[in-house]
Write a protein that holds these residues in place. Structure first.
Motif, PDB file in Angstrom:
ATOM      1  N   GLY A   1     -28.941 -25.082 -40.681  1.00 22.88           N
ATOM      2  CA  GLY A   1     -28.715 -24.695 -42.080  1.00 22.88           C
ATOM      3  C   GLY A   1     -27.611 -25.507 -42.720  1.00 22.88           C
ATOM      4  N   ASP A   2     -27.286 -25.152 -43.964  1.00 22.50           N
ATOM      5  CA  ASP A   2     -26.241 -25.871 -44.700  1.00 22.50           C
ATOM      6  C   ASP A   2     -25.479 -24.878 -45.581  1.00 22.50           C
ATOM      7  N   PRO A   3     -24.245 -24.511 -45.172  1.00 21.09           N
ATOM      8  CA  PRO A   3     -23.478 -23.538 -45.959  1.00 21.09           C
ATOM      9  C   PRO A   3     -22.969 -24.082 -47.289  1.00 21.09           C
ATOM     10  N   ASP A   4     -23.201 -25.361 -47.566  1.00 21.19           N
ATOM     11  CA  ASP A   4     -22.808 -25.944 -48.864  1.00 21.19           C
ATOM     12  C   ASP A   4     -24.023 -26.440 -49.645  1.00 21.19           C
ATOM     13  N   VAL A   5     -25.187 -25.931 -49.309  1.00 20.94           N
ATOM     14  CA  VAL A   5     -26.418 -26.465 -49.927  1.00 20.94           C
ATOM     15  C   VAL A   5     -26.405 -26.311 -51.450  1.00 20.94           C
ATOM     16  N   GLY A   6     -25.725 -25.273 -51.956  1.00 22.78           N
ATOM     17  CA  GLY A   6     -25.684 -25.051 -53.407  1.00 22.78           C
ATOM     18  C   GLY A   6     -25.172 -26.257 -54.154  1.00 22.78           C
ATOM     19  N   ALA A   7     -24.125 -26.891 -53.618  1.00 24.93           N
ATOM     20  CA  ALA A   7     -23.513 -28.036 -54.295  1.00 24.93           C
ATOM     21  C   ALA A   7     -24.472 -29.224 -54.380  1.00 24.93           C
TER      22      ALA A   7
END
Ligand SMILES: C[S@@+](CC[C@H](N)C(=O)[O-])C[C@H]1O[C@@H](n2cnc3c(N)ncnc32)[C@H](O)[C@@H]1O
Length: 264
Positions: free
Chosen positions: A169-175
């Protein structure tokens, strides 16, 4: 071991319902599907956001897609009152094979769990009508700031984010949503932020969000303990630190998620 950080136990399914309620006033003010009829919701979980959408937009039919049969089973129960306006498909969002055509897409807190989420954005285009409206809400965990800097919470948060990355996963995907939507071929991309900046000027809201945050952090603890990246003692230390921050006269609690709107 599951590759899904939060797992599928009943407590987690209830947490998703509570989360939709607690964060609803932050997520929905900008979202507008009032000119849409057939919405595709990807990573719909137990239907917590689906219920909000069905109530906000009474003309909408929603197709819920999730790769977990147990989430969909709970969604069917939770959304019983909307029968006729909602349908359910068990599929991996990276390998969508949908027969319907949709004029809108909603994704919330799901791309963060998917490796190469751009493949989801590309794949769903096959099922969208020209002019389709997309709204995505995703985490940006690097935006989290808290004070005082208590070590139990600091250590746990770092382990939580690293663990999510280790699961693909990617905990900064929003950016990264803007660039991903552009490369995937969407237009009219607009980015905005939402979240909280809390301190003792609003102690009630501070305690409410810190209590929510404790549940969110704890939702990863079973998988993290199982994987050996955190101990039970460290989970308790994280919880104690959050309680302490809530009481601290200089407490600060800041977090921003990212919302992206786009048109196909
Ligand atoms: C954090 S939950 C969010 C659920 C819902 N969007 C909400 O906000 O309540 C993420 C959901 O994405 C689903 N999910 C994760 N990876 C997926 C994939 N590759 N394909 C389909 N669903 C997926 C999980 O099963 C889970 O139900």
């Amino acid at each position: 071991m599951s590759t899904y950080l939060h797992g599928f136990i009943p407590e987690e399914q209830q947490r998703l319902i509570d989360q939709a309620g607690i964060l609803g006033s932050l997520i929905y003010p900008r979202i507008d599907f009032s000119d849409c009829k057939n919405l595709l919701e990807i990573g719909s979980g137990v239907g917590a956001q689906t219920e909000v959408l069905l109530k906000l937009f009474p003309d909408l039919h929603i197709t819920c897609v999730d790769y977990s049969e147990s989430q969909l089973e709970m969604a069917r129960k939770n959304l019983e009152q909307f029968s006729g306006r909602v349908s359910f498909i068990c599929q991996d969002a990276k390998q969508l094979e949908l027969t319907g055509k949709y004029d809108s897409v909603f994704i919330c807190w799901a791309l963060e769990h998917i490796s190469e989420p751009i493949e989801v954005l590309k794949g769903m285009k096959n099922s969208l009508l020209p002019g389709s409206k997309i709204w995505i809400t995703e985490v940006f965990n690097s935006s989290f700031y808290f004070f005082p800097k208590l070590p139990g919470l600091e250590r746990y948060y770092e382990a939580y984010n690293k663990f999510q990355i280790s699961l693909g996963g990617d905990p900064d995907v929003g950016a990264k949503l803007g660039n991903m939507l552009k490369v995937a071929g969407y237009t009219e991309i607009e980015l905005s932020h939402g979240g909280f900046h809390l301190d003792q000027t609003n102690p009630g809201e501070l305690i409410k969000i810190i209590t929510y945050w404790k549940g969110l952090m704890k939702s990863g603890s079973n998988s993290m303990i199982q994987a050996g990246v955190i101990s039970k003692k460290e989970v308790i230390s994280m919880e104690n630190d959050l309680d302490q921050i809530a009481k601290d006269e200089n407490a600060v609690f800041f977090y921003q998620f990212v919302q992206a709107k786009a048109i196909l």
